[in-house]
Design an enzyme around this catalytic site. Structure first.
Site, PDB file in Angstrom:
ATOM      1  N   ASP A  24      -4.816 -52.612  36.161  1.00  0.00           N
ATOM      2  CA  ASP A  24      -5.604 -53.392  37.143  1.00  0.00           C
ATOM      3  C   ASP A  24      -6.449 -52.555  38.113  1.00  0.00           C
ATOM      4  OD1 ASP A  24      -4.135 -55.313  35.868  1.00  0.00           O
ATOM      5  OD2 ASP A  24      -3.127 -56.084  37.648  1.00  0.00           O
ATOM      6  N   LYS A 129      -4.646 -59.973  31.548  1.00  0.00           N
ATOM      7  CA  LYS A 129      -3.346 -60.593  31.836  1.00  0.00           C
ATOM      8  C   LYS A 129      -3.476 -61.637  32.943  1.00  0.00           C
ATOM      9  CE  LYS A 129      -1.650 -56.847  34.849  1.00  0.00           C
ATOM     10  NZ  LYS A 129      -1.504 -57.622  36.052  1.00  0.00           N
ATOM     11  N   CYS A 162       1.866 -55.461  40.615  1.00  0.00           N
ATOM     12  CA  CYS A 162       1.669 -55.431  39.153  1.00  0.00           C
ATOM     13  C   CYS A 162       2.286 -54.209  38.489  1.00  0.00           C
ATOM     14  CB  CYS A 162       0.186 -55.577  38.836  1.00  0.00           C
ATOM     15  SG  CYS A 162      -0.400 -57.239  39.239  1.00  0.00           S
TER      16      CYS A 162
HETATM   17  C1  C5J Z   1      -1.918 -56.419  41.332  1.00  0.00           C
HETATM   18  C2  C5J Z   1      -1.953 -58.123  43.010  1.00  0.00           C
HETATM   19  N1  C5J Z   1      -2.654 -55.903  40.370  1.00  0.00           N
HETATM   20  N2  C5J Z   1      -1.507 -57.335  43.984  1.00  0.00           N
HETATM   21  N3  C5J Z   1      -2.281 -57.640  41.806  1.00  0.00           N
HETATM   22  O1  C5J Z   1      -0.969 -55.825  41.799  1.00  0.00           O
HETATM   23  O2  C5J Z   1      -2.099 -59.311  43.221  1.00  0.00           O
END
Ligand code: C5J
Length: 219
Positions: A24, A129, A162
């Site tokens: 991400d 995802k 995540c």
């Molecule tokens: C991730 C989030 N990628 N913090 N997303 O950690 O919402």
């Protein structure tokens, strides 16, 4: 087999059965002016992971390691976004609302894509995802099985959301996970510290933690 100096102890891995997971590293989370910053977060806390991750990608590509990127986001019609996720927070800043870099966390929008510095190379899978974990409702498990992967080197953002969710999912599926401390980031310094401590606690309850330089030195 290479061995990395890690916490809570040495991490030994077979490069042919190891994948680098980059979670991400999206503009909306990392870029000044993006969705993450519009929520009042200090994006510099995440951006410090960009440079070491770029160096890591270079080393892993040179060594021929499997590399897989992920992006958190949803279909434009939000059909894959459960109400419990959609209805959270200020309505003007919810998933699918117009954000500074396109609709927030919607696939195909500028903000949803990966930062230029860490752009996937041709042939590197990008897993979209809908959840926090990279295994939930994705093809990640199949991609890893097809490639005979047993160990994961985990990087990305955010450490406590995540990254943690994915490491926990991977641990339950039998993967050995090495998290690289300088290549993961949290908007909250205390979550970064405690998130990393939680992974290696109790003899490595979810995995191991090391630095990227110590890892690349073994490649
Ligand atoms: C991730 C989030 N990628 N913090 N997303 O950690 O919402």
């Amino acid at each position: 087999m290479p061995t990395v100096d890690a916490k809570p102890g040495p991490f030994t891995f077979d490069p042919a059965a190891t994948a680098l997971l980059v979670i991400d590293m999206q503009r909306d989370f990392l870029k000044p002016g993006g969705f993450g910053e519009s929520l009042g977060n200090d994006v510099s806390q995440l951006r410090r992971a960009i440079e070491p991750t770029a160096a890591l990608l270079k080393a892993c590509r040179a060594r021929g390691l499997t590399i897989i990127h992920t992006r958190e986001g949803h279909r434009a019609d939000l059909s894959d976004c459960p109400p419990a996720k959609l209805n959270r927070g200020d309505p003007s800043q919810r998933i699918g609302a117009p954000g500074p870099m396109g609709r927030i966390l919607i696939r195909g929008e500028y903000g949803h894509d990966i930062v230029d510095e860490l752009a996937p190379a041709p042939g590197e899978p990008v897993v979209d995802k809908p959840g926090k974990g990279a295994f939930y409702a994705t093809e990640l498990g199949d991609l890893l099985a097809e490639r005979g992967i047993a160990s994961l080197v985990v990087t990305g953002v955010t450490t406590e959301v995540c990254v943690h969710t994915t490491v926990r999912e991977a641990n339950d599926r039998g993967f050995e996970c090495l998290v690289l401390a300088d290549c993961v980031g949290s908007y909250f310094p205390e979550f970064q510290r405690v998130g990393l401590e939680m992974i290696a606690a109790q003899g490595g309850i979810f995995g191991w933690v090391a630095n990227s330089e110590d890892f690349t030195a073994t490649l």
